[in-house]
Design an enzyme around this catalytic site. Structure first.
Site, mmCIF file in Angstrom:
data_model
loop_
_atom_site.group_PDB
_atom_site.id
_atom_site.type_symbol
_atom_site.label_atom_id
_atom_site.label_comp_id
_atom_site.label_asym_id
_atom_site.label_seq_id
_atom_site.Cartn_x
_atom_site.Cartn_y
_atom_site.Cartn_z
ATOM 1 N N ARG A 103 1.107 15.759 2.797
ATOM 2 C CA ARG A 103 0.654 16.525 3.965
ATOM 3 C C ARG A 103 -0.541 15.829 4.559
ATOM 4 O O ARG A 103 -1.511 15.547 3.864
ATOM 5 C CB ARG A 103 0.162 17.904 3.516
ATOM 6 C CG ARG A 103 1.127 18.967 3.551
ATOM 7 C CD ARG A 103 0.562 20.349 3.482
ATOM 8 N NE ARG A 103 -0.725 20.613 2.883
ATOM 9 C CZ ARG A 103 -1.299 21.801 2.878
ATOM 10 N NH1 ARG A 103 -0.703 22.816 3.471
ATOM 11 N NH2 ARG A 103 -2.457 21.999 2.304
ATOM 12 N N THR A 107 -3.594 17.604 10.197
ATOM 13 C CA THR A 107 -2.557 18.269 11.008
ATOM 14 C C THR A 107 -1.640 19.174 10.177
ATOM 15 O O THR A 107 -0.910 19.987 10.743
ATOM 16 C CB THR A 107 -1.656 17.228 11.684
ATOM 17 O OG1 THR A 107 -0.965 16.504 10.636
ATOM 18 C CG2 THR A 107 -2.464 16.229 12.503
ATOM 19 N N ASP A 199 -5.425 22.388 -5.414
ATOM 20 C CA ASP A 199 -4.530 21.263 -5.109
ATOM 21 C C ASP A 199 -3.710 20.928 -6.351
ATOM 22 O O ASP A 199 -4.234 20.378 -7.324
ATOM 23 C CB ASP A 199 -5.344 20.048 -4.654
ATOM 24 C CG ASP A 199 -4.430 18.960 -4.119
ATOM 25 O OD1 ASP A 199 -3.491 18.561 -4.841
ATOM 26 O OD2 ASP A 199 -4.627 18.522 -2.972
ATOM 27 N N ASP A 202 -3.395 17.124 -7.508
ATOM 28 C CA ASP A 202 -4.646 16.635 -8.108
ATOM 29 C C ASP A 202 -4.858 17.231 -9.492
ATOM 30 O O ASP A 202 -5.301 16.544 -10.411
ATOM 31 C CB ASP A 202 -5.841 16.983 -7.207
ATOM 32 C CG ASP A 202 -5.931 16.049 -6.007
ATOM 33 O OD1 ASP A 202 -5.342 14.958 -6.057
ATOM 34 O OD2 ASP A 202 -6.592 16.424 -5.014
#
Ligand code: PRP
Ligand code: URA
Length: 208
Positions: A103, A107, A199, A202
């Site tokens: 991603r 945006t 995340d 991560d």
């Protein structure tokens, strides 16, 4: 409209509490994500088509049921990899295709950087796997990628989803059922799921 199934099980709830906790380290996080994948596999595969075969037991001949189609697991890289092993424990014969998607942090648009699928994809039951369904952009792109290669029987398996992403996929892909371990409250202003788990890529791979 496609079906949304939030898989309700005490073990999944327990493991989700570990996954959501920001103090959980990489090793335990990875283990719990995989284990939830395995627990969900039982529910996701409940309506897979079967066919009858004849089997000779040590006593006599009988009719048994086996899966009618191959299963192809398609993790969306990177985070989807975290659930594959858990699902393969229940479906060891499943083939694995990969689709790489990230991603854009500004945006929120997905960008595909890798795709490789087994040749059986068109006639298989396809399980697209990604722990996070946020805006739904990555999943939409992944579904389009497998559909463009002939896949017809497609399910999505995720850990945590946001209502925004679920609605988008149900609108764009009414033929793809969605299986989640939890449906969360919303997305925040930077596209993270709230309360979510942060995340996922991560945390799985220790990259932050
Ligand atoms: C995360 C996640 C999904 C995507 C979800 O991947 O694993 O693929 O975001 O967001 P969306 O629904 O808004 O598209 P990310 O882009 O962070 O890549 P990574 O797995 O490599 O960390
Ligand atoms: N991707 C993640 O890893 N986490 C989110 O909350 C949203 C997208």
């Amino acid at each position: 409209m496609s079906k949304l199934v939030v898989v309700d099980h005490p073990l999944i709830d327990h493991k989700l509490s570990i996954i959501r906790n920001k103090e959980t380290g990489t090793r335990l996080f990875r283990q719990a994500v995989n284990e939830v994948g395995g627990l969900m596999a039982y529910e996701i595969t409940r309506d897979l088509p079967t066919k009858e075969i004849s089997v000779t037991t040590p006593i006599t001949s009988t009719t048994c049921k086996v899966l009618a189609k191959e299963v192809v697991i398609v993790p969306i890289l990177r985070a989807g990899i975290g659930m594959v092993e858990g699902i393969q424990i229940l479906i060891p014969t499943a083939k694995v295709g990969h689709i790489g998607m990230y991603r854009d942090e500004e945006t929120m648009e997905p960008h595909e950087y890798y795709a490789k699928f087994p040749k059986e994809l068109p006639e298989s039951s396809v399980l697209i796997v990604d722990p996070m369904l946020a805006t739904g952009g990555s999943l939409d792109a992944a579904i389009n990628a497998v559909k463009s290669r002939g896949a017809k029987d497609i399910r999505f398996v995720g850990l945590v989803g946001a209502p925004e992403g679920v609605k988008r996929i149900q609108r764009l892909h009414p033929d793809v059922d969605i299986y989640l371990a939890a449906l969360d409250e919303k997305l925040n202003e930077v596209g993270y799921i709230v309360p979510g788990l942060g995340d996922c890529g991560d945390r799985l791979f220790g990259t932050k």
